[in-house]
Design an enzyme around this catalytic site. Sequence first.
Site, mmCIF file in Angstrom:
data_model
loop_
_atom_site.group_PDB
_atom_site.id
_atom_site.type_symbol
_atom_site.label_atom_id
_atom_site.label_comp_id
_atom_site.label_asym_id
_atom_site.label_seq_id
_atom_site.Cartn_x
_atom_site.Cartn_y
_atom_site.Cartn_z
ATOM 1 N N SER A 45 0.886 -1.181 0.000
ATOM 2 C CA SER A 45 0.000 0.000 0.000
ATOM 3 C C SER A 45 0.915 1.219 0.000
ATOM 4 O O SER A 45 2.108 1.103 0.341
ATOM 5 C CB SER A 45 -0.847 -0.013 1.279
ATOM 6 O OG SER A 45 -1.484 1.233 1.495
ATOM 7 N N TYR A 69 -2.004 -1.073 10.425
ATOM 8 C CA TYR A 69 -2.001 -1.234 8.963
ATOM 9 C C TYR A 69 -0.679 -0.734 8.358
ATOM 10 O O TYR A 69 -0.079 -1.415 7.530
ATOM 11 C CB TYR A 69 -3.193 -0.463 8.378
ATOM 12 C CG TYR A 69 -3.441 -0.743 6.904
ATOM 13 C CD1 TYR A 69 -4.024 -1.942 6.500
ATOM 14 C CD2 TYR A 69 -3.102 0.183 5.933
ATOM 15 C CE1 TYR A 69 -4.261 -2.197 5.157
ATOM 16 C CE2 TYR A 69 -3.337 -0.070 4.589
ATOM 17 C CZ TYR A 69 -3.925 -1.264 4.197
ATOM 18 O OH TYR A 69 -4.154 -1.521 2.863
HETATM 19 N N1 LIG Z 1 -8.784 -0.695 -1.120
HETATM 20 C C1 LIG Z 1 -7.726 0.043 -0.871
HETATM 21 O O1 LIG Z 1 -7.836 1.263 -0.755
HETATM 22 C C2 LIG Z 1 -6.368 -0.588 -0.752
HETATM 23 C C3 LIG Z 1 -5.249 0.251 -0.878
HETATM 24 C C4 LIG Z 1 -3.982 -0.322 -0.742
HETATM 25 C C5 LIG Z 1 -3.842 -1.684 -0.505
HETATM 26 N N2 LIG Z 1 -4.969 -2.460 -0.392
HETATM 27 C C6 LIG Z 1 -4.783 -3.878 -0.118
HETATM 28 O O2 LIG Z 1 -5.417 -4.623 -1.131
HETATM 29 C C7 LIG Z 1 -5.735 -5.925 -0.640
HETATM 30 C C8 LIG Z 1 -7.139 -6.283 -1.068
HETATM 31 O O3 LIG Z 1 -8.033 -5.374 -0.432
HETATM 32 P P1 LIG Z 1 -9.431 -4.874 -1.056
HETATM 33 O O4 LIG Z 1 -9.362 -3.421 -1.154
HETATM 34 O O5 LIG Z 1 -9.773 -5.685 -2.238
HETATM 35 O O6 LIG Z 1 -10.355 -5.175 0.211
HETATM 36 P P2 LIG Z 1 -11.518 -6.254 0.398
HETATM 37 O O7 LIG Z 1 -11.902 -6.139 1.820
HETATM 38 O O8 LIG Z 1 -12.538 -6.062 -0.660
HETATM 39 O O9 LIG Z 1 -10.769 -7.651 0.130
HETATM 40 C C9 LIG Z 1 -9.944 -8.288 1.078
HETATM 41 C C10 LIG Z 1 -10.291 -9.763 1.078
HETATM 42 O O10 LIG Z 1 -9.395 -10.464 1.948
HETATM 43 C C11 LIG Z 1 -10.152 -11.479 2.610
HETATM 44 N N3 LIG Z 1 -9.510 -11.876 3.867
HETATM 45 C C12 LIG Z 1 -9.316 -11.137 4.965
HETATM 46 N N4 LIG Z 1 -8.762 -11.887 5.921
HETATM 47 C C13 LIG Z 1 -8.594 -13.135 5.415
HETATM 48 C C14 LIG Z 1 -8.078 -14.348 5.949
HETATM 49 N N5 LIG Z 1 -7.599 -14.419 7.190
HETATM 50 N N6 LIG Z 1 -8.060 -15.437 5.139
HETATM 51 C C15 LIG Z 1 -8.550 -15.370 3.882
HETATM 52 N N7 LIG Z 1 -9.053 -14.243 3.338
HETATM 53 C C16 LIG Z 1 -9.088 -13.138 4.105
HETATM 54 C C17 LIG Z 1 -11.505 -10.810 2.876
HETATM 55 O O11 LIG Z 1 -12.520 -11.771 3.134
HETATM 56 C C18 LIG Z 1 -11.716 -10.019 1.592
HETATM 57 O O12 LIG Z 1 -12.469 -10.753 0.639
HETATM 58 C C19 LIG Z 1 -5.529 -5.864 0.879
HETATM 59 O O13 LIG Z 1 -4.313 -6.490 1.236
HETATM 60 C C20 LIG Z 1 -5.450 -4.370 1.149
HETATM 61 O O14 LIG Z 1 -4.695 -4.075 2.293
HETATM 62 C C21 LIG Z 1 -6.222 -1.943 -0.520
#
Ligand SMILES: NC(=O)c1ccc[n+]([C@@H]2O[C@H](COP(=O)([O-])OP(=O)(O)OC[C@H]3O[C@@H](n4cnc5c(N)ncnc54)[C@H](O)[C@@H]3O)[C@@H](O)[C@H]2O)c1
Length: 257
Positions: free
Chosen positions: A144, A157
Amino acid sequence: MDKRFEGKVIVITGGAGGIGRAAAVRFASEGARLVLVDLAAAVLEESLAQVERAGGEAVTVVADVTRLGEVERYAAAAVERFGGIDGFFNNAGILGAVSPLVDYPEEAFDRVLAVNVKAVWLGLKVVGPAIMARGGGAIVNIASVAGLRGSPNLAGYVASKHAVVGLTRVAAREFIARGVRVNAVCPAPIETSMVEGLESGLNPDDPALMRARMSANIPMGRYGRPEEVAALVAFLMSAEASYVNGAAYTIDGGALA
Ligand SMILES: NC(=O)c1ccc[n+]([C@@H]2O[C@H](COP(=O)([O-])OP(=O)(O)OC[C@H]3O[C@@H](n4cnc5c(N)ncnc54)[C@H](O)[C@@H]3O)[C@@H](O)[C@H]2O)c1
């Protein structure tokens, strides 16, 4: 769409989430067969349906990525169903608490480190050798912009995403001798449910105000879309990125420029 992943098998954790699902559809449309892993069983089935609508083939595995036995189970499912693994998008993650550092709840800190750091390491530990056994491939970890700078109220985070960049660099140096490139992507806010949690965590009374403020801090004036992250992940996973290893790519509309 080019078929850069024809014949390739790619495992995606967090496959039910916004970015994981967009990546699944992108890889499927480029010919990959997929293993989609997530805790959220029902939502994972919707990702499978979208992959199939894109003409792709996937298997789903409901697993908690923080547990070694479950990581071994999803890796084994990939080998059993498709014969091996060529690519790995180490993407599952959680936001954790939104709170000043001194008030940050201990259990939230432990959980965010377990999902965002330990599980990323377990994925590298188990899936890395499976890719080596295929003669090489690529891994993309999701960090991130919070892996590259501090953000108030997000101690867990931010610490976890800095650790993802560190793990990426270690794995890149260790794995390349066996033909596995390892890179990280570092997105700014992306339109998924996670960012909605951030907005309402920062300002429960007026999340829209937080959205306006966070967007104003991005030179492009908006959040990113999951499909935009998926395009970068696909590039890093592809042979076009053959000399890219150990990098932490920002995808942030210029936020860190
Ligand atoms: N959305 C943003 O703004 C953003 C920005 C930077 C980085 N990210 C990173 O992107 C990645 C995906 O996030 P997203 O935005 O799609 O969010 P999201 O919440 O839509 O997806 C995250 C997924 O991870 C799954 N998950 C969580 N804990 C788990 C576990 N213990 N075992 C299996 N699955 C698990 C959740 O069920 C969910 O489906 C994450 O690592 C997040 O930190 C997101």
